[in-house]
Motif scaffolding. Structure first.
Motif, PDB file in Angstrom:
ATOM      1  N   LEU A   1      50.089  36.408  46.817  1.00  0.00           N
ATOM      2  CA  LEU A   1      48.843  36.567  46.059  1.00  0.00           C
ATOM      3  C   LEU A   1      47.643  36.260  46.945  1.00  0.00           C
ATOM      4  O   LEU A   1      46.601  36.915  46.852  1.00  0.00           O
ATOM      5  CB  LEU A   1      48.833  35.635  44.848  1.00  0.00           C
TER       6      LEU A   1
ATOM      7  N   VAL B   1      44.509  38.725  44.846  1.00  0.00           N
ATOM      8  CA  VAL B   1      44.395  39.034  43.423  1.00  0.00           C
ATOM      9  C   VAL B   1      45.106  37.960  42.602  1.00  0.00           C
ATOM     10  O   VAL B   1      45.854  37.148  43.141  1.00  0.00           O
ATOM     11  CB  VAL B   1      45.025  40.403  43.079  1.00  0.00           C
TER      12      VAL B   1
ATOM     13  N   ASP C   1      47.661  40.753  38.251  1.00  0.00           N
ATOM     14  CA  ASP C   1      47.332  42.039  38.850  1.00  0.00           C
ATOM     15  C   ASP C   1      48.294  42.429  39.967  1.00  0.00           C
ATOM     16  O   ASP C   1      48.069  43.403  40.659  1.00  0.00           O
ATOM     17  CB  ASP C   1      45.907  42.014  39.418  1.00  0.00           C
ATOM     18  N   ALA C   2      49.323  41.618  40.142  1.00  0.00           N
ATOM     19  CA  ALA C   2      50.240  41.909  41.237  1.00  0.00           C
ATOM     20  C   ALA C   2      51.606  42.307  40.699  1.00  0.00           C
ATOM     21  O   ALA C   2      51.941  42.055  39.553  1.00  0.00           O
ATOM     22  CB  ALA C   2      50.376  40.701  42.146  1.00  0.00           C
TER      23      ALA C   2
ATOM     24  N   VAL D   1      49.335  44.998  44.993  1.00  0.00           N
ATOM     25  CA  VAL D   1      48.419  45.029  43.864  1.00  0.00           C
ATOM     26  C   VAL D   1      48.961  46.056  42.883  1.00  0.00           C
ATOM     27  O   VAL D   1      49.296  47.159  43.275  1.00  0.00           O
ATOM     28  CB  VAL D   1      47.008  45.424  44.317  1.00  0.00           C
TER      29      VAL D   1
ATOM     30  N   THR E   1      39.252  51.994  42.011  1.00  0.00           N
ATOM     31  CA  THR E   1      38.379  50.825  42.074  1.00  0.00           C
ATOM     32  C   THR E   1      36.916  51.236  42.104  1.00  0.00           C
ATOM     33  O   THR E   1      36.522  52.098  42.885  1.00  0.00           O
ATOM     34  CB  THR E   1      38.682  49.997  43.341  1.00  0.00           C
TER      35      THR E   1
ATOM     36  N   ARG F   1      39.794  49.466  38.208  1.00  0.00           N
ATOM     37  CA  ARG F   1      39.427  48.119  38.630  1.00  0.00           C
ATOM     38  C   ARG F   1      37.925  48.101  38.851  1.00  0.00           C
ATOM     39  O   ARG F   1      37.362  49.102  39.292  1.00  0.00           O
ATOM     40  CB  ARG F   1      40.075  47.828  39.965  1.00  0.00           C
TER      41      ARG F   1
ATOM     42  N   ARG G   1      34.504  45.785  40.277  1.00  0.00           N
ATOM     43  CA  ARG G   1      33.807  44.608  40.807  1.00  0.00           C
ATOM     44  C   ARG G   1      32.328  44.792  40.521  1.00  0.00           C
ATOM     45  O   ARG G   1      31.816  45.893  40.651  1.00  0.00           O
ATOM     46  CB  ARG G   1      34.004  44.508  42.320  1.00  0.00           C
TER      47      ARG G   1
ATOM     48  N   PRO H   1      40.240  35.641  45.459  1.00  0.00           N
ATOM     49  CA  PRO H   1      39.426  36.517  46.310  1.00  0.00           C
ATOM     50  C   PRO H   1      38.736  35.754  47.445  1.00  0.00           C
ATOM     51  O   PRO H   1      38.639  36.264  48.559  1.00  0.00           O
ATOM     52  CB  PRO H   1      38.387  37.082  45.349  1.00  0.00           C
TER      53      PRO H   1
ATOM     54  N   LYS I   1      41.150  34.950  50.131  1.00  0.00           N
ATOM     55  CA  LYS I   1      41.419  36.133  50.955  1.00  0.00           C
ATOM     56  C   LYS I   1      40.378  36.259  52.055  1.00  0.00           C
ATOM     57  O   LYS I   1      40.706  36.580  53.197  1.00  0.00           O
ATOM     58  CB  LYS I   1      41.434  37.396  50.098  1.00  0.00           C
TER      59      LYS I   1
END
Lengths: 98, 346
Positions: free
Chosen positions: B19, B24, B28-29, B55, B228, B271, B273, B313, B316
């Motif tokens: 993850l 994510v 969502d995985a 994902v 996305t 998705r 953002r 996030p 990451k």
């Protein structure tokens, strides 16, 4: 105490009477964006000791949508509406009324 | 979508690591356990858990080949051989518990040549093959000559039964064709119309919200990839919409996502953002700078440093940044919401 009902963002708000016009506007907009039946959305503002309470009423079938899983949507709506209320200079809370 | 493979002492650890890499949340995985962990005496780890993750695609790809294989088993004799071969491999692989899955996959029977008639049958009857079935419709002469063209023409918007005056049978045909075309539009043509629609939905929604706030801003929505969307609200005086530590922005993003999901067909929502006033972008940059500072410190002192707890996030961003620096590595420890990245010397 002011009890005016806001129906739709486009409706004119009387700034003298609505204690939190921006918050009401934003709340009405958010809720109407989420429901199936925007015409049934009603918002009453009730002034109390701790600021303004915005009471939301929606069609029975739309309540779940507005509240969301574990109240996530309701909380997100509250957060955004409180931010909007900063412009009105009053503390607001949002109540979803069955 | 890219798969990542990670290991850990337990399945959960391996999944957490995955993850982090994907950046994510668990919901969502999609995971595939490659190897179960096995512990030796006194809890010593003999074999680490290994998982594959990616994902989760918003619309899972239909598992056509697996279905076909099952379907084809009874009947001809040829597949039996293939099956036997597969079974043999499977037995071989069995002792290495975790490998069994991989082995089976590798041993998938080679595609059998299928008589054309059967293929057509299968495509026509298979729920997943709808797109293909619609194609077949076009190749074959349509039963009612006028039906097809009109069906295709008015497929996207109009519902069946608009032309009430037509004969019942013909109307049926039109409706069926319309439905097939419509579905094909959604399934095969890589969602383009739907994504564009969702883009408009987000844009309109955010513009309305900014307006209700009494602010002035412009909203742009980009298609980052096939599923996305990234919305950016740019303007002055957007602080209220960002809120303390981006809390209002987070809420706006959450509501926007729900609005998009509602506008899309079930399971086809993109998705999304949302960034307001460049908040996320600045934060990402700042986090990158901060990470490089810490990494330098780790390089200087040779001592590992744990960062404060962060969301997936954000982690990451840290992992990606550390990855680019020689001599340091990063890993994550703890469980959400207290999961934190540790930067250590290599």
């Amino acid at each position: 105490m002011s009890d005016d009902v806001v129906e739709g963002v486009a409706d004119e708000l009387d700034d003298d009477e609505a204690p939190a016009p921006t918050a009401e506007d934003v709340l009405a907009y958010l809720v109407e964006s989420l429901v199936d039946d925007p015409d049934s959305v009603e918002i009453d503002s009730v002034e109390g000791r701790r600021g303004v309470s915005l009471e939301v009423r929606v069609a029975a079938g739309d309540m779940g949508r507005v509240i969301g899983r574990r109240g996530r949507m309701a909380n997100a709506i509250r957060t955004v509406v409180r931010a909007a209320a900063v412009k009105d200079g009053v503390a607001t809370d949002v109540d979803f009324v069955d | 979508m890219e798969w990542v493979e990670t290991t850990g002492r337990t399945l959960d650890e391996a999944k957490d690591a995955a993850l982090d890499q994907l950046g994510v949340a668990a919901e969502d995985a999609e995971f595939d356990v490659v190897e179960e962990p096995r512990s030796g005496l006194f809890g010593r780890v003999r074999q680490e858990a290994r998982v594959r993750a990616r994902v989760r695609p918003t619309s899972p790809r239909p598992k056509t080949d697996r279905r076909d294989r099952k379907r084809r088993v009874p009947g001809t004799t040829a597949p039996t051989d293939a099956e036997a071969a597969g079974a043999e491999q499977q037995v071989e692989a069995e002792p290495v518990m975790g490998r069994a899955r991989g082995g089976r996959r590798a041993a998938a029977p080679p595609p059998e040549p299928v008589p054309v008639d059967d293929l057509a049958d299968e495509l026509a009857s298979d729920v997943i093959g709808e797109g293909a079935a619609a194609d077949l419709d076009e190749v074959e002469p349509p039963p009612v000559k006028t039906g097809r063209g009109r069906g295709a023409e008015r497929a996207p918007a109009a519902g069946p039964g608009r032309r009430a005056g037509r004969g019942g049978a013909e109307q049926h045909e039109v409706a069926a064709n319309g439905a097939a075309t419509r579905r094909r539009g959604a399934d095969v043509e890589t969602d383009e119309p739907t994504l564009a629609e969702q883009r408009e939905t987000v844009k309109t929604f955010l513009e309305g919200l900014v307006d209700a706030f009494g602010a002035t801003a412009t909203t742009e929505v980009d298609e980052v990839d096939d599923d996305t969307l990234e919305a950016r609200v740019v303007g002055d005086d957007l602080g209220l919409l960002i809120g303390p530590k981006g809390a209002t922005l987070q809420a706006v993003q959450e509501i926007s996502r729900t609005v998009v999901q509602r506008a899309a067909e079930p399971g086809r929502g993109a998705r999304l953002r949302v960034d307001i006033g460049g908040y996320r972008e600045h934060r990402r940059e700042a986090l990158g700078r901060f990470t490089r500072q810490v990494a330098e410190q780790v390089l200087d002192t040779g001592t590992a440093v744990a960062l404060e707890a962060m969301s997936a996030p954000d982690r990451k961003v840290v992992h990606d940044t550390v990855n680019e620096i020689d001599g340091v590595v990063s890993s994550s420890e703890g469980d959400d919401p207290d999961r934190r990245v540790v930067i250590s010397p290599e």
